[in-house]
Design a protein around this motif. Structure first.
Motif, short mmCIF file in Angstrom:
data_model
loop_
_atom_site.label_atom_id
_atom_site.label_comp_id
_atom_site.label_asym_id
_atom_site.label_seq_id
_atom_site.Cartn_x
_atom_site.Cartn_y
_atom_site.Cartn_z
N LYS B 349 0.86 -1.18 0.00
CA LYS B 349 0.00 0.00 0.00
C LYS B 349 0.90 1.23 0.00
N HIS B 350 0.70 2.05 -1.02
CA HIS B 350 1.52 3.24 -1.23
C HIS B 350 0.56 4.38 -1.53
N THR B 351 0.61 5.46 -0.81
CA THR B 351 -0.43 6.51 -0.80
C THR B 351 -1.80 5.81 -0.70
N THR B 352 -2.69 6.03 -1.68
CA THR B 352 -4.01 5.38 -1.58
C THR B 352 -4.11 4.17 -2.50
N ASN B 353 -2.97 3.72 -2.99
CA ASN B 353 -2.95 2.67 -4.00
C ASN B 353 -2.47 1.36 -3.39
N THR B 354 -3.25 0.29 -3.57
CA THR B 354 -2.83 -1.03 -3.10
C THR B 354 -2.66 -1.95 -4.30
N THR B 355 -1.51 -2.65 -4.35
CA THR B 355 -1.27 -3.56 -5.47
C THR B 355 -0.46 -4.75 -4.98
N ARG B 356 -0.42 -5.83 -5.78
CA ARG B 356 0.42 -6.97 -5.43
C ARG B 356 1.87 -6.63 -5.78
N ALA B 357 2.80 -7.20 -5.03
CA ALA B 357 4.21 -6.92 -5.31
C ALA B 357 5.10 -8.04 -4.79
N TYR B 358 6.22 -8.19 -5.42
CA TYR B 358 7.24 -9.12 -4.95
C TYR B 358 8.46 -8.36 -4.47
N ILE B 359 9.08 -8.89 -3.41
CA ILE B 359 10.38 -8.37 -3.00
C ILE B 359 11.36 -9.24 -3.78
N THR B 360 11.86 -8.73 -4.88
CA THR B 360 12.60 -9.60 -5.82
C THR B 360 14.04 -9.83 -5.41
N LYS B 361 14.62 -8.90 -4.66
CA LYS B 361 16.01 -9.10 -4.27
C LYS B 361 16.35 -8.34 -3.00
N VAL B 362 17.12 -8.97 -2.11
CA VAL B 362 17.70 -8.27 -0.96
C VAL B 362 19.15 -7.99 -1.33
N HIS B 363 19.51 -6.71 -1.41
CA HIS B 363 20.86 -6.36 -1.86
C HIS B 363 21.87 -6.40 -0.73
N SER B 364 21.51 -5.74 0.39
CA SER B 364 22.42 -5.77 1.54
C SER B 364 21.62 -5.37 2.76
N ARG B 365 22.07 -5.83 3.89
CA ARG B 365 21.39 -5.53 5.14
C ARG B 365 22.20 -4.46 5.87
N VAL B 366 21.51 -3.69 6.71
CA VAL B 366 22.21 -2.68 7.50
C VAL B 366 22.38 -3.23 8.92
N ASP B 367 23.61 -3.26 9.40
CA ASP B 367 23.84 -3.57 10.81
C ASP B 367 23.57 -2.27 11.56
N ILE B 368 22.42 -2.19 12.23
CA ILE B 368 22.06 -0.87 12.79
C ILE B 368 22.87 -0.50 14.02
N ASN B 369 23.63 -1.42 14.55
CA ASN B 369 24.51 -1.05 15.65
C ASN B 369 25.66 -0.19 15.15
N THR B 370 26.04 -0.40 13.89
CA THR B 370 27.19 0.32 13.34
C THR B 370 26.80 1.15 12.13
N ALA B 371 25.56 0.97 11.63
CA ALA B 371 25.08 1.60 10.40
C ALA B 371 25.86 1.14 9.17
N GLN B 372 26.57 0.02 9.29
CA GLN B 372 27.34 -0.49 8.14
C GLN B 372 26.53 -1.52 7.36
N ARG B 373 26.81 -1.60 6.04
CA ARG B 373 26.15 -2.59 5.20
C ARG B 373 26.84 -3.94 5.34
N VAL B 374 26.02 -4.99 5.42
CA VAL B 374 26.57 -6.34 5.43
C VAL B 374 25.80 -7.17 4.41
N PRO B 375 26.46 -8.17 3.81
CA PRO B 375 25.76 -8.97 2.81
C PRO B 375 24.62 -9.77 3.44
N SER B 376 23.56 -9.94 2.70
CA SER B 376 22.42 -10.71 3.21
C SER B 376 21.51 -11.04 2.04
N ASP B 377 20.82 -12.17 2.13
CA ASP B 377 19.83 -12.43 1.08
C ASP B 377 18.44 -12.68 1.67
N GLY B 378 18.26 -12.36 2.95
CA GLY B 378 16.94 -12.51 3.54
C GLY B 378 16.68 -11.40 4.54
#
Lengths: 301, 474
Positions: B349-378
C-alpha cells in the motif's frame, strides 16, 4: 511563502483522511454514535469528509437503556434534522431480564448493556469497520492503541500484537469475520474537542452546560435523579444543585461536577483551571486497576 | 492572566502542532523526561498525580522521588516488567505550541515500535546517560531517525547531576557523537545537544544555574521555537485520489489529502498513470470553495474535463513529475515475526494505492549497531535492508528523501494481513528500467470478453514475478 496550519486544522484534516479511507476500503462500515461531545465532533467531520455528498455509512447508537433522557431526545432530533441514517440497538434479552446498574452493579450492567450489546449489534449487521470517538489522551490503555485497531473474530483487542502503523498509510485488510475499530479523534485532546465545537458551532447535549439539576450524592459522585428507576431512598435525598457533566453515559454511572459554566467559553475556562481529569466522573473506570484495558480486550470501545 | 477567555481561545486555536519522538535505552530516564515535560507544562491534573503517588509507592522504581515514568507506562503487563513495550502517545501544550509525543522503547527487540512512533515525527529526542556516553543504542536510534527522515534531532545528555554537571564530560559525549555521525555519513539537518537532568529538572524548562557554561536553549524553549513549517515539501504537487464523490450527475469530485505541494484553481494538472491533462475547476470543502490548497489539507477537487481518474491514481503538475513505474529500490524494515518469503505475492500500500508486489532481491542488510552494510539475502524481524520491489500495477512515487508521503509504503502479508514491512523508496530500480515491454492484443486470441480480465490478471502476475512488462490491449 509560508503555509501555516493550526493544530485544529491539522487534526481536522487527519480525521477527514481517516474517515474517507474507511469509506473507500471497507465493505460495510458504521459510525458508533454515543451522543457525547466527541461523537458530535466525529459526526461533523464525517459530514465534512463527503460534502457536498451524503455520508455513505450509517450511525449506530448502542442504547444501554440507562442514558439520560435528554441524550435520547437530542439523538433523535439531531438524526432527523441532519438526515442521518440512524440505527439504534440494545441487548434485548438483558433488558427484558431487568439488568441495570442499581440492581446488578456497574460491572455487570456495563458488560451486558454496553459491551455485549455492541458485539451483538456489530454481528447482526455484519459491520467490518466501526468508528469510535475515543481519544488517546482519555486513558492510559487508549494511549497505546492504533488509529486502525484490529479486532479478531471474537472482537477482541490484543495490545501486544498490534499492527505497526506508519505515516498515514493504514492497513485495512481483514479476513472474513474480523473487523477494525477506527478512531479518527485519536490525537485530539479534550481541549481540542471543545475548541473545535466552539469554532464550528457544533450542537451538543445541554447536559454539558451548567444548570440546576436534582442531584444525589452517592459515594462522593454527584448522580442526577433522572427517572423513577433510581431507588426511592436515593431519590428522596436529591437536592437541586447547579452542575454540569464533563462526559455523558448511563446516568447512574456518570458523575456531575459543581459548575457555573453555562457557555462553551466558560467550560473551557473551567477546564483550564480545573484540577480533575474528565474520566474521574466515570464510575466504571474505578472497578479494578487496568479496568479499561480489560474491558477493551473484551470488546468494549 | 491578562487575556480574557475569548482572546485566549483565539490565540490557542492558532497554535501549530509539533510531533516528537523520544528514544533511549532502558535506563536513560526517557519516561522520566516525558513525565517532566507533562508535569512542568502543567498539563498534569491533580487526580492523575494522586494516582501516580499511590502507584509509585507500590511498583515505582524511583526511590523516594515521584516516579514520572509511571505516567507513560499504560498497560498492566508492561508496568509489571518496568519497561514500556509499545508506542504510547502523550499530549501537552504550552503557550506557544501543541505537542504530541510518541514514546517508544529503547529495548533491543522492539525496533519496529520506534519506526512506528517516528514515522510522523517532526523531531526526535535521543537520550544518553551522561555516565555512559554514546552507546550502541544511541547509534541505532540515530540511524533510525535519519532513515525516517526526521529533520530535527535533540541529543539529550541526561543525568548530568550524576557527573557533577561537568562541561568536559558533556563536550566529550557531543564530540564522540558527532564523530560517529560523520563516520557513518549520517546527516541530520538540525542537531541540538542539551545537557539535562530530567529527574531534577535542569535545562528542561528553565536554563539551569548548574550549567553556566551551556549557552544553548533549554529543551522546552527549543521545542517551542524550532521552525517546522519548512519540513513539508511545498514544491511538488502530489494529490493521491482517495475517494470519488458523485452525489449527483452534475458533480464529480476527487477527494483527497495533499501529500505535498500547493494547488490553485485554474492550474493545469495531469492525472497519473493515464497522463491525461485537465485544469482545476474548483477546490471544494464543506466550509466553502478555496482558491488554493496546500499540504496536508484534505479537500475535494473538480476538473474542467471529464477524465478517467479513480482511487489510487494521482494529480500532479505536468511541470513537476514523479516517477511512474513497476520497479523500485527501497530501504525496508521487516516488522513481522515471520521472515521474508521472496516467493510470496505481498500487497503493498503506497499513498491510496494497493497492489500486489514481490520483494525480488535483498541487496544488503544494514547492521544498525554500526550503520554499516553487510551482505544478506533474507530479512527477519527488526532487520533493515536495501531491496528491489516489483509491483503488479504502476506506482507513482518520489524518493523518500524528497517526499516523505509519496516515498513511503507498507507491505502486507496476503495470508495473515499483518503489516510485515515498511519501505522508504530510494528511487527507480535502474537495473530493471526498460525491461522489455511486450504487447498482447487480446482480440487476436478468440477470447470471450469475460475472459479478458483473467488474462489481464495473469499478465500482471507474470509481470510482477518476472519484471517483464506485458501490456494487454483489448
Amino acid at each position: 511563502m509560508s503555509y501555516n496550519f493550526s493544530h485544529l486544522k491539522a487534526l481536522e484534516s487527519e480525521a477527514i483522511h481517516i474517515i474517507r479511507e474507511v469509506a473507500a476500503e471497507f465493505r460495510n462500515p458504521v459510525m458508533l454514535y454515543s451522543i457525547g461531545k466527541d461523537s458530535s465532533v466525529m459526526v461533523r467531520l464525517a459530514e465534512k469528509a463527503f460534502a457536498p455528498g451524503k455520508v455513505p455509512f450509517p450511525l449506530m447508537h448502542i442504547d444501554s437503556k440507562w442514558k439520560f433522557r435528554e441524550m435520547i431526545e437530542f439523538r433523535d432530533n439531531y438524526a432527523k434534522q441532519h438526515n442521518w441514517n440512524l440505527i439504534v440497538e440494545y441487548n434485548k434479552k438483558a433488558y427484558e431480564e431487568g439488568v441495570g446498574p442499581f440492581t446488578h452493579g456497574s460491572k455487570v450492567h456495563t458488560d451486558l448493556m454496553k459491551t455485549q450489546a455492541l458485539l451483538q449489534a456489530l454481528k447482526k449487521h455484519g459491520f467490518d469497520a466501526a468508528f469510535g470517538g475515543a481519544r488517546r489522551d482519555e486513558e492510559k490503555s487508549r494511549a497505546k492503541e492504533r488509529i486502525f485497531s484490529f479486532r479478531n473474530e471474537f472482537q477482541q483487542w490484543d495490545p501486544k500484537n498490534q499492527r505497526p502503523e506508519l505515516w498515514d498509510v493504514y492497513n485495512t485488510r481483514i479476513n472474513q469475520g474480523e473487523s477494525i475499530r477506527v478512531f479518527p479523534l485519536s490525537n485530539w485532546t479534550e481541549l481540542d474537542v471543545w475548541q473545535y465545537i466552539r469554532m464550528e458551532n457544533i450542537p451538543i447535549v445541554p447536559l454539558y452546560y451548567a444548570k440546576e439539576r436534582p442531584i444525589v450524592e452517592v459515594d462522593g459522585n454527584l448522580i442526577m435523579a433522572d427517572d423513577e428507576r433510581m431507588p426511592q431512598e436515593l431519590r428522596d435525598r436529591a437536592v437541586m444543585r447547579k452542575v454540569r457533566f464533563r462526559t455523558l453515559g448511563c446516568y447512574p454511572l456518570t458523575g456531575a461536577i459543581d459548575s457555573e459554566a453555562d457557555t462553551i467559553e466558560k467550560i473551557v475556562e473551567e477546564m483550564m483551571t480545573t484540577t480533575k481529569s474528565e474520566r474521574t466522573t466515570r464510575v466504571i473506570d474505578f472497578d479494578q486497576e487496568g479496568s479499561m484495558e480489560q474491558k477493551k480486550r473484551e470488546g468494549y470501545f | 492572566m491578562a487575556l480574557n477567555i475569548e482572546e485566549f481561545l483565539a490565540q490557542d486555536e492558532a497554535k501549530d502542532l509539533l510531533r516528537l519522538l523520544t528514544a533511549g535505552s532502558v535506563d536513560d530516564g526517557k519516561s522520566t523526561l516525558i513525565g517532566r515535560l507533562l508535569f512542568d507544562s502543567k498539563r498534569l491534573y491533580e487526580d492523575q498525580l494522586q494516582a501516580l503517588e499511590r502507584d509509585s509507592k507500590r511498583v515505582g522504581n524511583a526511590g523516594d522521588h515521584i516516579d514520572y515514568a509511571l505516567l507513560c507506562d499504560g498497560l498492566k503487563a508492561e508496568r509489571e516488567q518496568g519497561i514500556t513495550i509499545d508506542v504510547a502517545y502523550r499530549y501537552f501544550s504550552t503557550n506557544r505550541r501543541k505537542f504530541i509525543i510518541a514514546d517508544t522503547p529503547g529495548h533491543e527487540q522492539y525496533t519496529r515500535n520506534m519506526i512506528t512512533g517516528g514515522s510522523t515525527a517532526n523531531l526526535a529526542i535521543i537520550l544518553v546517560d551522561a555516565r555512559q556516553g554514546v552507546v550502541t543504542q544511541t547509534c541505532r536510534h540515530s540511524y533510525l531517525v535519519s532513515l525516517l527522515g526526521i529533520r530535527h534531532l535533540v541529543l539529550a545528555v541526561n543525568k548530568m547531576d550524576l557527573v557533577d554537571f561537568s562541561k568536559e564530560r558533556f563536550d566529550k559525549i557531543v564530540s564522540d557523537y558527532k564523530a560517529w555521525l560523520d563516520a557513518q555519513g549520517i546527516n541530520i539537518p538540525d542537531l541540538q545537544c542539551i545537557p539535562l537532568s530530567a529527574l531534577e529538572g535542569d535545562n528542561v524548562v528553565e536554563k539551569s544555574a548548574n550549567t553556566p557554561w551551556y549557552e544553548g536553549q533549554s529543551l522546552m524553549d527549543y521545542l517551542e521555537t524550532v521552525p517546522i513549517d519548512q519540513d513539508i515539501n511545498m514544491q511538488s504537487l502530489r494529490y493521491p485520489v482517495q475517494y470519488v464523490l458523485r452525489p449527483n450527475l452534475d458533480f464529480r469530485g476527487f477527494a483527497g489529502k495533499l501529500a505535498s505541494g500547493v494547488v490553485k484553481v485554474g492550474d493545469e494538472v495531469m492525472a497519473l498513470p493515464s497522463g491525461k491533462s485537465s485544469r482545476v475547476k474548483e477546490i471544494v470543502t464543506y466550509d466553502g470553495n478555496l482558491d488554493e490548497a496546500f499540504a496536508p489539507q484534505s479537500v475535494t477537487i473538480t476538473l474542467e474535463d471529464e477524465i478517467d481518474l479513480s482511487r489510487g491514481e494521482m494529480l500532479v503538475h505536468p511541470t513537476d513529475m514523479p516517477h511512474v513505474g513497476h520497479h523500485l529500490r527501497a530501504m525496508m524494515v521487516w516488522m513481522d515475526e515471520q521472515p521474508l518469503d521472496a516467493t510470496k505475492a505481498f500487497y503493498i500500500k503506497h499513498t491510496t494505492n494497493t497492489t500486489r508486489a514481490y520483494i525480488t532481491k535483498v541487496h544488503s542488510r544494514v547492521d544498525i549497531n554500526t550503520a554499516q552494510r553487510v551482505p544478506s539475502d533474507g530479512m527477519a524481524l527488526n532487520e533493515i535492508a536495501e531491496v528491489s520491489v516489483t509491483a503488479a500495477a504502476p506506482l507513482i512515487f518520489d524518493s523518500y528523501a524528497e517526499n516523505r508521503q509519496t516515498g513511503a509504503f507498507i507491505v502486507i502479508d496476503p495470508v495473515t494481513n499483518f503489516t510485515s514491512a515498511v519501505g522508504m523508496i530510494i528511487g527507480e530500480d535502474e537495473a530493471r528500467r526498460g525491461a522489455a515491454t511486450t504487447t498482447v492484443n487480446l482480440s487476436e486470441y478468440n477470447l470471450h470478453s469475460e475472459e479478458y480480465d483473467t488474462v489481464i490478471r495473469f499478465c500482471e502476475e507474470l509481470r510482477a514475478r518476472t519484471g517483464i512488462d506485458i501490456e494487454c490491449i483489448k
